[in-house]
Scaffold this active site. Sequence first.
Site: not given
Length: 401
Positions: A7, A94, A183, A244, A387
């Site tokens: 990643n 990823r 996601h 956010r 993940e």
Amino acid sequence: MNILVINSGSSSIKYQLFDMSDERTLAEGVVEKIGEQTGALTHEAYGSGEKAEIVEERAFRDHHEGLVRIGELLGGPETAALGGAADIAAVGHRVVHGGETFQDPTIIDDRVMEVIRENIPLAPLHNPPNLLGIEVAMAIFPGATQVAVFDTAFHQTLPMAAFLYALPFELYEKHRVRRYGFHGTSHAYVCERASAYLKRPLDGLRLITLHLGNGASMAAVKNGKCIDTTMGMTPLGGLVMGTRSGDVDPALPFFLADHLNMSLGDIDRLLNRESGLKGICGSNDMRDVIDMAEAGNERAAIALDVYIYRIRKFIGAYAAALEGLDALIFTAGVGENAPYIRRRCCEGLAHLGIAPDRARNAGNKPGISEISAGDSRVKVLVVPTDEELRIAQETERVIRK
Ligand code: ADP
């Protein structure tokens, strides 16, 4: 078969090496602060019950230098002695934005690289370091098949009614302005885990997944296909997150520019880094926010109210979109570890068939746990996400095909 998952972010590279025969982690680590004067690498290698840890505090000039060091450590005695990293059959990357091109993980070739590059305008912060990670991994692990696993892929099944913004149609046709969602790897993984746990095939299940981490999103999944999700063209939309804003009035930037003289850069920073929980109460760490609220801090209590109300609103919306509901699935840092948040998200939703059990919810067991009452029509589950493992599984699936 050993699979390495990478990643690659703007200033860090996270990695995890799996032995896919039993999905065991052989080694994992992170290189941080790439390009800064003081960087750091943490590498852990696991054997049966033993662990070797290497911590290096030094500068890493660029991604290449970081990945070269990772390659050395993976092939080094610490890892090799504990299971062997010598043959990395494939590297799973990823990749944040696959645009409309990729519905599935894909073996990387020149064309795939080109499409990831074409999607940079849609994910300017993420796709460039993802590409860099791929390029460097190709050079360092030339014998391994490189596979891209996209954050957006799972959401490519959204119907047009859910993904199209009501803007001039040319913006979609010519510039691919639409909802993509993110996601996806996590939403897909927890759906599959839940289906196995419930011993019911995905076909026939109506699921709402809540990925509540620093970034947060929800998805509505019907018969294994995602039909709606809260994030939009970028990961800024939808739920209230750590820093956010999630959904705001689209005219807000005009107000900020006209009345507060903010530039586009200022507005970007405000919405992405200075809003959410942090904007309302000063902290983006949910543990702190809950502690502050319990200690009587009014702003923290307001932040929690806004955060939870947004989630509840989407639960209602998605129950309508799915025309019913079989299970609600909490995952990621907050979803897995904050019983208080789960309880408040589910409270008063008996009319939807959601009946949480206080005692079950209060405990935090490792693995999948069912936190709904025995007679709850809707199962409420906590399913830990993974993940990296999902990227490794997808990578294996692609190369076996
Ligand atoms: P990321 O999006 O960075 O992968 P994570 O999924 O790790 O994030 O989630 C990070 C969030 O989880 C943080 O806001 C953190 O406060 C929250 N979190 C972790 N443990 C707990 C806990 N025990 N109680 C409440 N929140 C927690």
